[in-house]
Enzyme design. Structure first.
Site, PDB file in Angstrom:
ATOM      1  N   ASN A  20       0.796  -1.226   0.000  1.00 32.61           N
ATOM      2  CA  ASN A  20       0.000   0.000   0.000  1.00 32.61           C
ATOM      3  C   ASN A  20       0.827   1.274   0.000  1.00 32.61           C
ATOM      4  OD1 ASN A  20      -1.614  -2.118   2.107  1.00 32.61           O
ATOM      5  ND2 ASN A  20      -2.719  -1.407   0.292  1.00 32.61           N
ATOM      6  N   ILE A  75       1.097   6.894  -0.450  1.00 40.87           N
ATOM      7  CA  ILE A  75       0.360   5.996   0.450  1.00 40.87           C
ATOM      8  C   ILE A  75      -1.064   5.796  -0.034  1.00 40.87           C
ATOM      9  CG2 ILE A  75      -0.458   5.690   2.818  1.00 40.87           C
ATOM     10  CD1 ILE A  75       1.798   7.734   3.615  1.00 40.87           C
ATOM     11  N   CYS A  76      -1.527   4.562  -0.017  1.00 41.12           N
ATOM     12  CA  CYS A  76      -2.933   4.263  -0.283  1.00 41.12           C
ATOM     13  C   CYS A  76      -3.616   3.981   1.055  1.00 41.12           C
ATOM     14  CB  CYS A  76      -3.058   3.056  -1.216  1.00 41.12           C
ATOM     15  SG  CYS A  76      -4.763   2.624  -1.617  1.00 41.12           S
ATOM     16  N   LEU A  77      -4.306   4.987   1.581  1.00 39.65           N
ATOM     17  CA  LEU A  77      -4.998   4.870   2.869  1.00 39.65           C
ATOM     18  C   LEU A  77      -6.223   5.766   2.821  1.00 39.65           C
ATOM     19  CD1 LEU A  77      -4.827   3.624   5.760  1.00 39.65           C
ATOM     20  CD2 LEU A  77      -3.667   5.725   6.461  1.00 39.65           C
TER      21      LEU A  77
END
Length: 215
Positions: free
Chosen positions: A79, A87-89
């Site tokens: 992620n 960042i993938c959040l």
């Protein structure tokens, strides 16, 4: 609450919470919009033993819009981009709410290291590795942690600089025998940051407060 007050409050709360393992630092005392965050890699993961450094940019609309964050420490994780640190959040985008704080986002990043989401990757190649060969993934992630996430000493953070207090002003009271941390706390309480703000009456009040701290 204004953005400046909100950020200052968050910095103070993080500085006072020594148990979370989260650190926040201003990149410059004159700019509250650029910060660096640090957190430890979670135990029993390939990131254990590493300290991870996060670049933080605060938008003008904060806390109604989320901070922008990316990893400055290279990390091998589905992620997080292994190239750019992106960042993938979801709480940094569509699920952001003003209730969240910089500290809570850093804790969420720490949890993300513990529980990757390869089905929603930022780095497709790393996610593919994770799904196809978890043992190989763990070896690679551990190697990256050992190579790039070396321990960063955040214990030497200059609290005076963190709050924009003139170091020479702090030194003046240190020279009288008072502890630096007490001096910084008292100067903050009296809203004194520069030597030119210290008239005789204010200096007497600061000294009185410092003596009360000692005793």
């Amino acid at each position: 609450m204004s953005r400046v007050k909100r950020i200052t409050k968050e910095l103070t709360e993080v500085a006072q919470d020594t148990s979370s393992g989260i650190t926040l630092q201003l990149n410059s005392v004159d700019d509250l919009t650029r910060l660096t965050g640090y957190f430890n890699g979670p135990p029993d993961t390939p990131y254990q033993g590493g300290v991870f450094k996060i670049d933080i940019t605060i938008p003008q609309e904060y806390p109604f819009k989320p901070p922008q964050m990316k990893f400055l420490t290279k990390i091998y994780h589905p992620n997080i981009s292994s190239v750019t640190g992106a960042i993938c959040l979801d709480i940094l985008t569509k699920k952001w709410t003003p209730i969240l704080t910089l500290k809570s986002v850093l804790i969420s990043l720490q949890l993300l290291l513990q529980s990757p989401e390869p089905s929603d990757p930022q780095d497709a190649e790393v996610a593919k590795h994770y799904l196809s060969d978890i043992a190989g993934f763990n070896l690679t992630a551990t190697y990256w942690t050992q190579s790039y996430a070396q321990h960063v000493d955040t214990s030497a953070v200059d609290r005076a600089a963190l709050y924009g207090i003139d170091s020479q002003l702090v030194a003046k009271f240190e020279g009288m025998g008072f502890k630096k941390d007490d001096v910084v706390d008292v100067l903050r309480r009296h809203a004194v940051k520069k030597a030119e703000m210290l008239d005789q009456a204010t200096e007497n009040k600061v000294i009185e407060s410092l003596l009360n701290e000692q005793g």
